[in-house]
Enzyme design. Sequence first.
Site, PDB file in Angstrom:
ATOM      1  N   ASP A 108       0.864  -1.177   0.000  1.00 39.16           N
ATOM      2  CA  ASP A 108       0.000   0.000   0.000  1.00 39.16           C
ATOM      3  C   ASP A 108       0.899   1.225   0.000  1.00 39.16           C
ATOM      4  O   ASP A 108       2.095   1.124   0.322  1.00 39.16           O
ATOM      5  CB  ASP A 108      -0.915   0.002   1.235  1.00 39.16           C
ATOM      6  CG  ASP A 108      -1.974   1.089   1.161  1.00 39.16           C
ATOM      7  OD1 ASP A 108      -2.450   1.387   0.048  1.00 39.16           O
ATOM      8  OD2 ASP A 108      -2.330   1.653   2.214  1.00 39.16           O
ATOM      9  N   GLU A 110       0.988   5.657   0.826  1.00 38.31           N
ATOM     10  CA  GLU A 110       0.362   6.905   1.252  1.00 38.31           C
ATOM     11  C   GLU A 110       1.038   8.013   0.448  1.00 38.31           C
ATOM     12  O   GLU A 110       2.265   8.038   0.322  1.00 38.31           O
ATOM     13  CB  GLU A 110       0.550   7.149   2.756  1.00 38.31           C
ATOM     14  CG  GLU A 110       0.122   5.999   3.648  1.00 38.31           C
ATOM     15  CD  GLU A 110      -1.331   5.591   3.500  1.00 38.31           C
ATOM     16  OE1 GLU A 110      -2.150   6.447   3.057  1.00 38.31           O
ATOM     17  OE2 GLU A 110      -1.659   4.434   3.801  1.00 38.31           O
ATOM     18  N   TYR A 229      -2.528   3.458  11.493  1.00 37.18           N
ATOM     19  CA  TYR A 229      -3.297   3.403  10.246  1.00 37.18           C
ATOM     20  C   TYR A 229      -2.490   2.738   9.142  1.00 37.18           C
ATOM     21  O   TYR A 229      -2.994   1.893   8.393  1.00 37.18           O
ATOM     22  CB  TYR A 229      -3.692   4.820   9.849  1.00 37.18           C
ATOM     23  CG  TYR A 229      -4.345   4.936   8.493  1.00 37.18           C
ATOM     24  CD1 TYR A 229      -5.725   4.953   8.361  1.00 37.18           C
ATOM     25  CD2 TYR A 229      -3.573   5.041   7.332  1.00 37.18           C
ATOM     26  CE1 TYR A 229      -6.325   5.066   7.114  1.00 37.18           C
ATOM     27  CE2 TYR A 229      -4.159   5.147   6.082  1.00 37.18           C
ATOM     28  CZ  TYR A 229      -5.532   5.159   5.979  1.00 37.18           C
ATOM     29  OH  TYR A 229      -6.122   5.268   4.743  1.00 37.18           O
TER      30      TYR A 229
END
Length: 371
Positions: A108, A110, A229
């Site tokens: 993932d 960010e 997170y």
Amino acid sequence: PSSSSEATGLGSPLNQTATGSLPGATPGRLVRHTPIQALPRISTHATIRLRKDCIRVPSLDWNLAMQTSVESPQAQTQPSVDCCWLDSHVQLDDWLATLPAESPIALDTEFIRRDTWRAKLALIQLAVPGRVALIDPVAIPALDRLARALADRELILHSASEDLEVLEQNLGLRPQQLFDTQIAAQFLSTAPATSLKSLLEQRLGVELDKGESRSDWLKRPLSPAQLSYAVADVLHLLPLAEQLRRELEARGLLAAAREECARLLARSGRAETQPQQRYRRLDLLDAGQQRKLRRLLLRRDEIAQARDRPRGWILDNALAWAMVESLPSSASEVQSLARSRQVNCPRDLQPWLALLHADSHPLDAAFEAAP
């Protein structure tokens, strides 16, 4: 990804200390990390513990999670998952050197794309069974070795299109194998939206707090809430993917899902010259409409890059599609389309209308129609 889109017992606080390799630590000094009660929840059963160079995350049992039914989700704890913050080439190389051979890697990112053409990569999260790495591209701007290490591995992402674009722009990474959990879930569901949050709740009994998705990921140090997170966003992708893979195989849909994932990779690789192929349902348009859509998107991208502004500030994807479908003949009609879709509308619409209605245009060169 940054674009997406409650308290439980977190155990007793640990009073461990660590050297300054985690965000918030000062090099050369011993620091006391935030007690875990102050950190937000990752899942129903997960907690965070901090130790030297690592965040420890007791997670759910992988094998059980893979087999958990939708009707009665369960989450069991297992030995802690090591989560390391990597902000140097030496740390990154050491972590990559111990990756299990042939193992899929959950990924993932960010990133920040508020007012610029190119997204600013702020964090890369990788997960393999038992381990998570948070890689700091702010501290390690040259990540070509990471790109080479990931290029031939199967990567597991959720809603991968933006991540793939960011990885291509910032790392030069074009993965060869992809398993997109959103695509997989769409083959198994009649629901139009299959967010990671809803999938984890339904299938693994994990509640994902998305409160930090729009926070400032370029600031340093990252907050405990951001770290939590970031770990949670990638930690559960592997068991989720394995559960979806098994169900797809049982229903005879695995090959079709893999083909769709391969098409997403192909579209990503052609996005610069064939931007219309970013759309999932391009087959709904005929070749002429696809050609007009490509014209609008190529011109939009030229302007956005020249002005260093996000594409959507110049011409929104949904509005471009609507213009090609309905072929508006006036500025007022385009403005109506924009209002109905609640998107921004360009101020000067005449150049866009001229481009839309031209019988042919130099931007049509090298056009590739979708099958």
